[in-house]
Write an enzyme that holds these catalytic residues in place. Structure first.
Site, PDB file in Angstrom:
ATOM      1  N   GLY A 138      21.021   5.038  46.804  1.00 41.43           N
ATOM      2  CA  GLY A 138      20.351   3.876  47.387  1.00 41.43           C
ATOM      3  C   GLY A 138      19.021   4.252  48.018  1.00 41.43           C
ATOM      4  O   GLY A 138      18.009   3.557  47.846  1.00 41.43           O
ATOM      5  N   HIS A 162      30.532   7.467  30.329  1.00 42.73           N
ATOM      6  CA  HIS A 162      29.722   8.312  31.212  1.00 42.73           C
ATOM      7  C   HIS A 162      30.682   9.277  31.911  1.00 42.73           C
ATOM      8  O   HIS A 162      31.133   9.040  33.022  1.00 42.73           O
ATOM      9  CB  HIS A 162      28.968   7.463  32.238  1.00 42.73           C
ATOM     10  CG  HIS A 162      28.342   8.316  33.310  1.00 42.73           C
ATOM     11  ND1 HIS A 162      27.299   9.170  33.063  1.00 42.73           N
ATOM     12  CD2 HIS A 162      28.643   8.476  34.614  1.00 42.73           C
ATOM     13  CE1 HIS A 162      26.983   9.811  34.174  1.00 42.73           C
ATOM     14  NE2 HIS A 162      27.787   9.413  35.127  1.00 42.73           N
ATOM     15  N   ASP A 188      22.200  10.209  31.319  1.00 46.44           N
ATOM     16  CA  ASP A 188      22.617  11.120  30.250  1.00 46.44           C
ATOM     17  C   ASP A 188      21.578  11.104  29.120  1.00 46.44           C
ATOM     18  O   ASP A 188      21.224  12.147  28.572  1.00 46.44           O
ATOM     19  CB  ASP A 188      23.992  10.700  29.718  1.00 46.44           C
ATOM     20  CG  ASP A 188      24.981  10.500  30.861  1.00 46.44           C
ATOM     21  OD1 ASP A 188      25.131  11.429  31.661  1.00 46.44           O
ATOM     22  OD2 ASP A 188      25.569   9.397  30.977  1.00 46.44           O
TER      23      ASP A 188
HETATM   24  P1  NDP Z   1      25.704   8.278  46.095  1.00 45.70           P
HETATM   25  O1  NDP Z   1      24.689   7.274  46.443  1.00 45.70           O
HETATM   26  O2  NDP Z   1      25.260   9.686  45.909  1.00 45.70           O
HETATM   27  O3  NDP Z   1      26.513   7.875  44.771  1.00 45.70           O
HETATM   28  C1  NDP Z   1      27.040   6.565  44.609  1.00 45.70           C
HETATM   29  C2  NDP Z   1      27.797   6.482  43.330  1.00 45.70           C
HETATM   30  O4  NDP Z   1      26.956   6.756  42.228  1.00 45.70           O
HETATM   31  C3  NDP Z   1      28.970   7.443  43.207  1.00 45.70           C
HETATM   32  O5  NDP Z   1      30.046   6.719  42.636  1.00 45.70           O
HETATM   33  C4  NDP Z   1      28.465   8.478  42.262  1.00 45.70           C
HETATM   34  O6  NDP Z   1      29.480   9.033  41.469  1.00 45.70           O
HETATM   35  C5  NDP Z   1      27.609   7.634  41.356  1.00 45.70           C
HETATM   36  N1  NDP Z   1      26.716   8.362  40.476  1.00 45.70           N
HETATM   37  C6  NDP Z   1      26.408   8.016  39.206  1.00 45.70           C
HETATM   38  N2  NDP Z   1      25.594   8.875  38.651  1.00 45.70           N
HETATM   39  C7  NDP Z   1      25.349   9.817  39.554  1.00 45.70           C
HETATM   40  C8  NDP Z   1      24.564  10.997  39.549  1.00 45.70           C
HETATM   41  N3  NDP Z   1      23.875  11.401  38.517  1.00 45.70           N
HETATM   42  N4  NDP Z   1      24.496  11.745  40.655  1.00 45.70           N
HETATM   43  C9  NDP Z   1      25.185  11.371  41.729  1.00 45.70           C
HETATM   44  N5  NDP Z   1      25.963  10.268  41.786  1.00 45.70           N
HETATM   45  C10 NDP Z   1      26.051   9.509  40.714  1.00 45.70           C
HETATM   46  O7  NDP Z   1      26.894   8.270  47.137  1.00 45.70           O
HETATM   47  P2  NDP Z   1      26.862   8.243  48.738  1.00 45.70           P
HETATM   48  O8  NDP Z   1      28.208   8.669  49.148  1.00 45.70           O
HETATM   49  O9  NDP Z   1      25.650   8.882  49.280  1.00 45.70           O
HETATM   50  O10 NDP Z   1      26.691   6.700  49.059  1.00 45.70           O
HETATM   51  C11 NDP Z   1      27.610   5.739  48.703  1.00 45.70           C
HETATM   52  C12 NDP Z   1      27.367   4.561  49.598  1.00 45.70           C
HETATM   53  O11 NDP Z   1      28.140   3.502  49.079  1.00 45.70           O
HETATM   54  C13 NDP Z   1      27.791   4.772  51.051  1.00 45.70           C
HETATM   55  O12 NDP Z   1      26.726   4.336  51.890  1.00 45.70           O
HETATM   56  C14 NDP Z   1      29.020   3.865  51.202  1.00 45.70           C
HETATM   57  O13 NDP Z   1      29.097   3.301  52.485  1.00 45.70           O
HETATM   58  C15 NDP Z   1      28.709   2.823  50.164  1.00 45.70           C
HETATM   59  N6  NDP Z   1      29.796   2.035  49.624  1.00 45.70           N
HETATM   60  C16 NDP Z   1      29.573   0.692  49.554  1.00 45.70           C
HETATM   61  C17 NDP Z   1      30.494  -0.159  49.057  1.00 45.70           C
HETATM   62  C18 NDP Z   1      30.189  -1.608  49.039  1.00 45.70           C
HETATM   63  O14 NDP Z   1      29.027  -1.997  49.097  1.00 45.70           O
HETATM   64  N7  NDP Z   1      31.199  -2.461  48.964  1.00 45.70           N
HETATM   65  C19 NDP Z   1      31.778   0.341  48.548  1.00 45.70           C
HETATM   66  C20 NDP Z   1      31.908   1.751  48.598  1.00 45.70           C
HETATM   67  C21 NDP Z   1      30.935   2.574  49.117  1.00 45.70           C
HETATM   68  P3  NDP Z   1      30.276  10.382  41.829  1.00 45.70           P
HETATM   69  O15 NDP Z   1      31.266   9.996  42.885  1.00 45.70           O
HETATM   70  O16 NDP Z   1      30.887  10.739  40.531  1.00 45.70           O
HETATM   71  O17 NDP Z   1      29.252  11.364  42.324  1.00 45.70           O
END
Ligand code: NDP
Length: 328
Positions: free
Chosen positions: A17, A187, A159
């Protein structure tokens, strides 16, 4: 003056984000002349950090940014949304079984799909980034029966971009000379980056490389495991390149592929290339006027067939698992 486009980002306070929002606000998602309104959807624990990010967005004084709303209510977050980037997801933690991961994500993507169904604009376009992205997209799509299924897509563009970069490095070509590369399937580690129809400066890429061992043993695993290699090197995940790929995915969907080229998107299958209808699988697609079409008529050789089938089998298993959990 144009009406602003409403762009909703979930998980807005996370790493991706943070790398994504500033580029949306500066015009990279939709175009340098398209004003946007941002909706940041977070879970309650993420709201304060999202407010901090919104303060920074304000401080950029982006001419195209016409407003920022922050909420933890999906019905508010998706109200009038034209584009939704579903980034927030439940990460896999140690000892977590696949079923646990799928049900945790079902708890996120099913209500979000319903909220999109009930509140989004008629032209809503959805990109799921949060993993497992293809199956999360399927869950959201199934919960949105009033939205055309093809508006739910999953990201394989990272990818795709990684594969172009690896192929350019191998051949000494410029990335801009590489066209018609395809990511097929899920993916995940089973994804299949296909260069048999790709071109390098107009010449067939597989013939130019002429090294099937490199394809099987170096290229494909390097692309599939690139995320882990970046975590190993940076000590943090590939958030900026993931955000960049999300920008590319939506930009291409809205603004079209170049003549003679195509891209890769995870989209609901229409049965093309033997992929069961309804599975959200990556295909080669061309886009025009905000719509995409699967590239038809490609000859799939044995090498490719086995790998596409393996990835599609995994997608079918994930679909069966979420069906078993009552999520679709
Ligand atoms: P990230 O922003 O790093 O990642 C978010 C998601 O993107 C993960 O599922 C991650 O998968 C995926 N992803 C896809 N491609 C990639 C890539 N190339 N590299 C890394 N990630 C990738 O996660 P954070 O933990 O920093 O942030 C998640 C946020 O989401 C938090 O602020 C949390 O509070 C929020 N959240 C919000 C929700 C909502 O709005 N209802 C619900 C759940 C969480 P992977 O796990 O495989 O790395």
């Amino acid at each position: 003056t144009r009406t602003p486009v409403n762009v909703t980002v979930t998980g807005a306070a996370g790493q991706i984000g943070y790398a994504l929002l500033f580029r949306i606000a500066s015009g990279h998602l939709l175009g340098a002349d398209v004003p946007v309104k941002l909706r940041l959807l977070e879970i309650p624990q993420g709201l304060k950090a999202a407010e901090g990010t919104a303060m920074e967005l304000d401080d950029c004084a982006f001419p195209l940014l016409k407003g920022i709303d922050i909420t933890d209510d999906p019905n508010v977050g998706f109200a009038g949304a034209n584009v939704a980037l579903l980034v927030g997801a439940r990460p896999r933690t140690k000892g977590m079984e696949r079923g646990d991961l799928l049900s945790a994500n079902g708890g996120i993507f099913k209500p979000q799909g319903k909220a999109i169904n009930d509140n989004a604009a008629d032209d809503i376009k959805v990109l799921v980034v949060g993993n497992p992205a293809n199956t999360n997209a399927l869950i959201a799509q199934a919960a949105a029966p009033d939205v055309p299924a093809e508006r739910f897509t999953a990201m394989t563009r990272l990818d795709h971009n990684r594969a172009i970069s690896q192929l350019a490095a191998k051949t000494g070509a410029a990335v801009s000379d590489i066209k018609r590369l395809t990511i097929w399937g899920n993916h995940s580690a089973t994804q299949y980056p296909d260069i048999f129809h790709a071109e390098i400066a107009g010449k067939n890429a597989a013939e130019t490389v002429n090294d099937e061992a490199w394809l099987a043993d170096t290229f494909i695993p390097t692309v599939a495991k690139r995320g882990a290699a970046i975590i190993e090197a940076r000590g943090a995940s590939s958030a900026a390149s993931a955000a960049n790929a999300a920008i590319d995915h939506v930009h291409t969907w809205v603004n079209g592929t170049a003549e003679g080229d195509w891209t890769s998107m995870g989209i609901p299958s229409d049965g093309s290339y033997g992929v069961p209808e309804g599975l959200i699988s990556s295909f080669p697609v061309t886009t025009k006027d905000g719509r995409y079409e699967i590239v038809q008529g490609l000859d799939i050789n044995e090498f490719s067939r086995a790998r596409i089938d393996a990835s599609v089998k995994e997608l079918a298993e994930e679909r069966d698992a979420v069906r078993g959990l009552g999520l679709i």
